[in-house]
Design a protein around this motif. Structure first.
Motif, PDB file in Angstrom:
ATOM      1  N   TYR A  64       0.835  -1.218   0.000  1.00  0.00           N
ATOM      2  CA  TYR A  64       0.000   0.000   0.000  1.00  0.00           C
ATOM      3  C   TYR A  64       0.864   1.260   0.000  1.00  0.00           C
ATOM      4  O   TYR A  64       0.407   2.333  -0.365  1.00  0.00           O
ATOM      5  CB  TYR A  64      -0.946   0.000   1.208  1.00  0.00           C
ATOM      6  CG  TYR A  64      -0.234   0.193   2.519  1.00  0.00           C
ATOM      7  CD1 TYR A  64       0.316  -0.890   3.183  1.00  0.00           C
ATOM      8  CD2 TYR A  64      -0.063   1.454   3.050  1.00  0.00           C
ATOM      9  CE1 TYR A  64       1.014  -0.726   4.352  1.00  0.00           C
ATOM     10  CE2 TYR A  64       0.630   1.634   4.224  1.00  0.00           C
ATOM     11  CZ  TYR A  64       1.169   0.541   4.861  1.00  0.00           C
ATOM     12  OH  TYR A  64       1.869   0.720   6.028  1.00  0.00           O
ATOM     13  N   SER A  65       2.120   1.141   0.392  1.00  0.00           N
ATOM     14  CA  SER A  65       3.000   2.310   0.438  1.00  0.00           C
ATOM     15  C   SER A  65       3.764   2.535  -0.877  1.00  0.00           C
ATOM     16  O   SER A  65       4.526   3.486  -0.989  1.00  0.00           O
ATOM     17  CB  SER A  65       3.985   2.154   1.608  1.00  0.00           C
ATOM     18  OG  SER A  65       4.557   0.867   1.566  1.00  0.00           O
ATOM     19  N   ARG A 104       3.618   3.873  -4.438  1.00  0.00           N
ATOM     20  CA  ARG A 104       2.738   4.707  -5.276  1.00  0.00           C
ATOM     21  C   ARG A 104       2.790   4.207  -6.715  1.00  0.00           C
ATOM     22  O   ARG A 104       3.854   4.165  -7.328  1.00  0.00           O
ATOM     23  CB  ARG A 104       3.164   6.175  -5.161  1.00  0.00           C
ATOM     24  CG  ARG A 104       2.223   7.152  -5.823  1.00  0.00           C
ATOM     25  CD  ARG A 104       2.421   8.569  -5.301  1.00  0.00           C
ATOM     26  NE  ARG A 104       3.815   8.889  -5.004  1.00  0.00           N
ATOM     27  CZ  ARG A 104       4.710   9.321  -5.890  1.00  0.00           C
ATOM     28  NH1 ARG A 104       4.380   9.485  -7.136  1.00  0.00           N
ATOM     29  NH2 ARG A 104       5.949   9.597  -5.511  1.00  0.00           N
ATOM     30  N   ASN A 142      -2.103  -5.495  -5.571  1.00  0.00           N
ATOM     31  CA  ASN A 142      -1.784  -4.866  -4.296  1.00  0.00           C
ATOM     32  C   ASN A 142      -1.903  -5.880  -3.170  1.00  0.00           C
ATOM     33  O   ASN A 142      -2.888  -6.632  -3.099  1.00  0.00           O
ATOM     34  CB  ASN A 142      -2.765  -3.706  -4.039  1.00  0.00           C
ATOM     35  CG  ASN A 142      -2.073  -2.465  -3.533  1.00  0.00           C
ATOM     36  OD1 ASN A 142      -0.890  -2.254  -3.807  1.00  0.00           O
ATOM     37  ND2 ASN A 142      -2.796  -1.635  -2.798  1.00  0.00           N
ATOM     38  N   ALA A 183      -2.882  -5.748  -0.169  1.00  0.00           N
ATOM     39  CA  ALA A 183      -3.692  -4.934   0.749  1.00  0.00           C
ATOM     40  C   ALA A 183      -5.105  -4.913   0.210  1.00  0.00           C
ATOM     41  O   ALA A 183      -5.300  -5.130  -0.997  1.00  0.00           O
ATOM     42  CB  ALA A 183      -3.152  -3.497   0.820  1.00  0.00           C
ATOM     43  N   GLY A 218      -6.889  -2.022   0.725  1.00  0.00           N
ATOM     44  CA  GLY A 218      -6.928  -0.619   0.297  1.00  0.00           C
ATOM     45  C   GLY A 218      -6.099  -0.449  -0.968  1.00  0.00           C
ATOM     46  O   GLY A 218      -5.115  -1.156  -1.179  1.00  0.00           O
ATOM     47  N   TYR A 219      -6.508   0.474  -1.832  1.00  0.00           N
ATOM     48  CA  TYR A 219      -5.757   0.666  -3.086  1.00  0.00           C
ATOM     49  C   TYR A 219      -5.662   2.140  -3.453  1.00  0.00           C
ATOM     50  O   TYR A 219      -5.543   2.497  -4.626  1.00  0.00           O
ATOM     51  CB  TYR A 219      -6.384  -0.167  -4.217  1.00  0.00           C
ATOM     52  CG  TYR A 219      -7.873  -0.013  -4.351  1.00  0.00           C
ATOM     53  CD1 TYR A 219      -8.437   1.053  -5.034  1.00  0.00           C
ATOM     54  CD2 TYR A 219      -8.731  -0.945  -3.758  1.00  0.00           C
ATOM     55  CE1 TYR A 219      -9.801   1.201  -5.139  1.00  0.00           C
ATOM     56  CE2 TYR A 219     -10.107  -0.807  -3.853  1.00  0.00           C
ATOM     57  CZ  TYR A 219     -10.632   0.267  -4.546  1.00  0.00           C
ATOM     58  OH  TYR A 219     -11.996   0.417  -4.634  1.00  0.00           O
ATOM     59  N   GLU A 220      -5.692   3.004  -2.454  1.00  0.00           N
ATOM     60  CA  GLU A 220      -5.624   4.435  -2.759  1.00  0.00           C
ATOM     61  C   GLU A 220      -4.220   4.845  -3.226  1.00  0.00           C
ATOM     62  O   GLU A 220      -4.015   5.968  -3.670  1.00  0.00           O
ATOM     63  CB  GLU A 220      -6.095   5.275  -1.561  1.00  0.00           C
ATOM     64  CG  GLU A 220      -5.162   5.368  -0.383  1.00  0.00           C
ATOM     65  CD  GLU A 220      -5.125   4.104   0.461  1.00  0.00           C
ATOM     66  OE1 GLU A 220      -6.005   3.238   0.332  1.00  0.00           O
ATOM     67  OE2 GLU A 220      -4.182   3.982   1.269  1.00  0.00           O
ATOM     68  N   ASN A 221      -3.271   3.911  -3.134  1.00  0.00           N
ATOM     69  CA  ASN A 221      -1.923   4.161  -3.667  1.00  0.00           C
ATOM     70  C   ASN A 221      -1.853   4.003  -5.184  1.00  0.00           C
ATOM     71  O   ASN A 221      -0.823   4.301  -5.793  1.00  0.00           O
ATOM     72  CB  ASN A 221      -0.916   3.199  -3.013  1.00  0.00           C
ATOM     73  CG  ASN A 221      -1.284   1.726  -3.211  1.00  0.00           C
ATOM     74  OD1 ASN A 221      -2.408   1.327  -2.976  1.00  0.00           O
ATOM     75  ND2 ASN A 221      -0.350   0.932  -3.662  1.00  0.00           N
ATOM     76  N   ASN A 228      -6.617  -6.541  -5.516  1.00  0.00           N
ATOM     77  CA  ASN A 228      -6.290  -6.335  -4.094  1.00  0.00           C
ATOM     78  C   ASN A 228      -6.506  -7.649  -3.337  1.00  0.00           C
ATOM     79  O   ASN A 228      -6.726  -8.692  -3.967  1.00  0.00           O
ATOM     80  CB  ASN A 228      -7.109  -5.172  -3.518  1.00  0.00           C
ATOM     81  CG  ASN A 228      -8.606  -5.449  -3.501  1.00  0.00           C
ATOM     82  OD1 ASN A 228      -9.076  -6.410  -4.115  1.00  0.00           O
ATOM     83  ND2 ASN A 228      -9.341  -4.608  -2.822  1.00  0.00           N
ATOM     84  N   ARG A 234      -7.513   4.172   7.552  1.00  0.00           N
ATOM     85  CA  ARG A 234      -6.471   5.017   6.969  1.00  0.00           C
ATOM     86  C   ARG A 234      -6.388   6.302   7.791  1.00  0.00           C
ATOM     87  O   ARG A 234      -7.419   6.897   8.152  1.00  0.00           O
ATOM     88  CB  ARG A 234      -6.795   5.357   5.508  1.00  0.00           C
ATOM     89  CG  ARG A 234      -6.629   4.196   4.543  1.00  0.00           C
ATOM     90  CD  ARG A 234      -5.160   3.760   4.399  1.00  0.00           C
ATOM     91  NE  ARG A 234      -4.960   2.693   3.416  1.00  0.00           N
ATOM     92  CZ  ARG A 234      -4.880   1.396   3.733  1.00  0.00           C
ATOM     93  NH1 ARG A 234      -4.999   0.997   4.977  1.00  0.00           N
ATOM     94  NH2 ARG A 234      -4.671   0.497   2.773  1.00  0.00           N
ATOM     95  N   HIS A 267       0.695   0.434  11.761  1.00  0.00           N
ATOM     96  CA  HIS A 267      -0.013  -0.093  10.582  1.00  0.00           C
ATOM     97  C   HIS A 267       0.223  -1.603  10.423  1.00  0.00           C
ATOM     98  O   HIS A 267       0.809  -2.059   9.439  1.00  0.00           O
ATOM     99  CB  HIS A 267       0.395   0.655   9.308  1.00  0.00           C
ATOM    100  CG  HIS A 267      -0.622   0.522   8.207  1.00  0.00           C
ATOM    101  ND1 HIS A 267      -0.868   1.500   7.283  1.00  0.00           N
ATOM    102  CD2 HIS A 267      -1.472  -0.486   7.886  1.00  0.00           C
ATOM    103  CE1 HIS A 267      -1.807   1.102   6.444  1.00  0.00           C
ATOM    104  NE2 HIS A 267      -2.198  -0.115   6.796  1.00  0.00           N
TER     105      HIS A 267
END
Ligand code: 8YV
Length: 323
Positions: free
Chosen positions: A52-53, A55, A73, A75, A77-80, A95, A241, A288
Motif C-alpha cells: 500500500y506504500s 505509489r 496490491n 492490501a 486498500g488501493y488508494e496508492n 487487491n 487510513r 499499521h
C-alpha cells in the motif's frame, strides 16, 4: 528452445510460500524501497505485487514498461494506485479483500480494549520500580472504561466493519453504523444494527471504530466538527487510513478531555506520528499492522500470487479492483 517466462516483481519479501504459475518471481528484501529503488526494480515486469506504500502512478507504469499487465496490491486498500492510469494502459489491478478482515478486526478490538483499560499506562507501571516501591494499588487506581451493553459505532459498513461488529456480540453491545446506503448484514440478526447519521452516531457511541476506505469524500470525515459530538468517555479506534481523521483535532480533543482515549494503527502523515499522540499515555499506537497475523498474511500472499497468475493466463483474477 523454451520461451522466457514472464517476470513477476514483488516489492517486498512476502510471508509464506510465494509462487506464480508460469512466471519467474523477482523478490526484493522486506524493507521499504526508496522511490528510485522501486522504479529501478520493476522494468520489464509483466506483473508487480505492491504494498500500500508503493505509489503506482504514470511514472511507475512508465518505469515498468509496455509489458506490464497487472498490479496486484498486497492490501485491501488501493488508494496508492492511479486506477485511471492503469485502465488507460490496460493494466489490471487487484487487491486482497477477505484475507485482511479477521486480522484487522482483531487489532481493532485489541486497540479498543487496550485504550479502555489503560493498558499502556498499566504495563509501564507494572514494569517500573515504582510498583514494588509503592506496594499494592488502591481502589481508585487505573480505573478505565468498559464495553458491556454499551454502544458501538461502526463508520464504514464493509467486511472489516462487520467483523468488528460481530465481535461486539461478546459484550452484548448495541451496534450503530454509518454508511452511504443500508446494509442488511448489519441490520438483520444477530447484529440488528441501526444506520445513523455520523454526528448522531458519534454523540451516542462509547466505542467508535473506523472502517471506511480513504477517498476524497472520507478525508477528514472525523474532523473538529465531528469530534465536537463525542462523549468524554468514548474511545476512538482507527485501523483504516490515517487521513480519515483530522489528527490535530483528535490531539486537541484528547488533550482537552473531550475524548477518553484512542487506539490508532494508522496516521495522517504515516509513518510520522504526531508528537502529542506519542506523548499521550491515553493513546495506544501500532505501526499499521492491521492484517499482520501469520495465517492471514500468508493468505494475502496466496491471493496476490493467484491474482498475478490469472492475469498472466488471461483469466479473470480472484479480486479485480474496478474503482
Ligand atoms: C496493509 C492494509 O496493507 O489491507 C490494507 O489495506 O492497510 C493492511 O492490510 C498491510 O499491512 C500490508 O500491506
Amino acid at each position: 528452445m523454451t520461451a522466457e517466462l514472464p517476470i513477476v516483481c514483488i516489492t517486498r519479501t512476502p510471508p509464506g510460500p510465494a509462487a506464480v504459475a508460469g512466471a519467474r518471481l523477482v523478490i526484493r528484501p522486506d524493507t521499504r524501497p526508496t522511490r528510485e529503488e522501486l522504479l529501478a526494480f520493476i522494468p520489464g515486469a509483466a506483473v508487480v505485487i505492491t504494498m500500500y506504500s508503493d505509489r503506482v502512478d504514470r511514472e511507475f507504469l512508465d518505469a515498468a514498461g509496455p509489458g506490464l499487465r497487472g498490479v496486484c496490491n498486497f492490501a485491501v486498500g488501493y488508494e496508492n494506485i492511479d486506477l485511471a492510469a492503469c485502465r488507460e494502459r490496460g493494466v489490471v489491478v487487484t487487491n486482497t479483500p477477505n484475507a485482511v478482515t479477521e486480522g484487522t478486526a482483531d487489532l481493532a478490538w485489541a486497540l479498543a480494549l487496550a485504550a479502555a483499560r489503560r493498558l499502556i499506562e498499566a504495563d509501564r507501571y507494572a514494569r517500573s520500580p515504582e510498583y514494588p516501591a509503592r506496594g499494592q494499588l488502591g481502589m481508585c487506581d487505573f480505573l478505565g472504561q468498559d464495553f458491556t451493553g454499551r454502544t458501538l459505532l461502526i463508520v464504514g459498513a464493509g467486511r472489516i466493519g462487520l467483523a468488528v461488529a460481530m465481535r461486539s456480540r461478546g459484550w452484548g453491545m448495541r451496534v450503530l453504523y454509518v454508511a452511504r446506503g443500508r446494509h442488511w448484514d448489519f441490520e438483520l440478526a444477530p447484529l440488528a444494527a441501526q444506520r445513523v447519521e455520523l454526528h448522531e452516531g458519534l454523540a451516542q457511541a462509547d466505542l467508535i471504530s473506523i472502517h471506511c476506505p480513504l477517498t476524497p469524500g472520507t478525508r477528514h470525515l472525523i474532523n473538529r466538527e465531528a469530534l465536537a459530538h463525542v462523549k468524554p468517555t468514548a474511545i476512538l479506534v482507527n485501523t483504516a487510513r490515517g487521513p480519515i481523521v483530522e489528527e490535530q483535532a483528535l490531539v486537541d480533543a484528547l488533550r482537552e478531555g473531550r475524548l477518553y482515549a484512542a487506539g490508532l494503527d494508522v496516521f495522517e502523515h504515516e509513518p510520522q506520528v504526531h508528537p502529542d499522540l506519542i506523548a499521550n499515555p491515553r493513546v495506544v499506537l501500532t505501526p499499521h499492522i492491521g492484517s499482520a497475523e501469520t495465517r492471514y498474511r500468508e493468505m494475502m500472499t496466496q491471493m496476490a500470487c493467484e491474482n498475478a497468475a490469472a492475469i498472466l493466463a488471461g483469466r479473470e483474477p480472484l479480486s479485480r479492483v474496478t474503482g
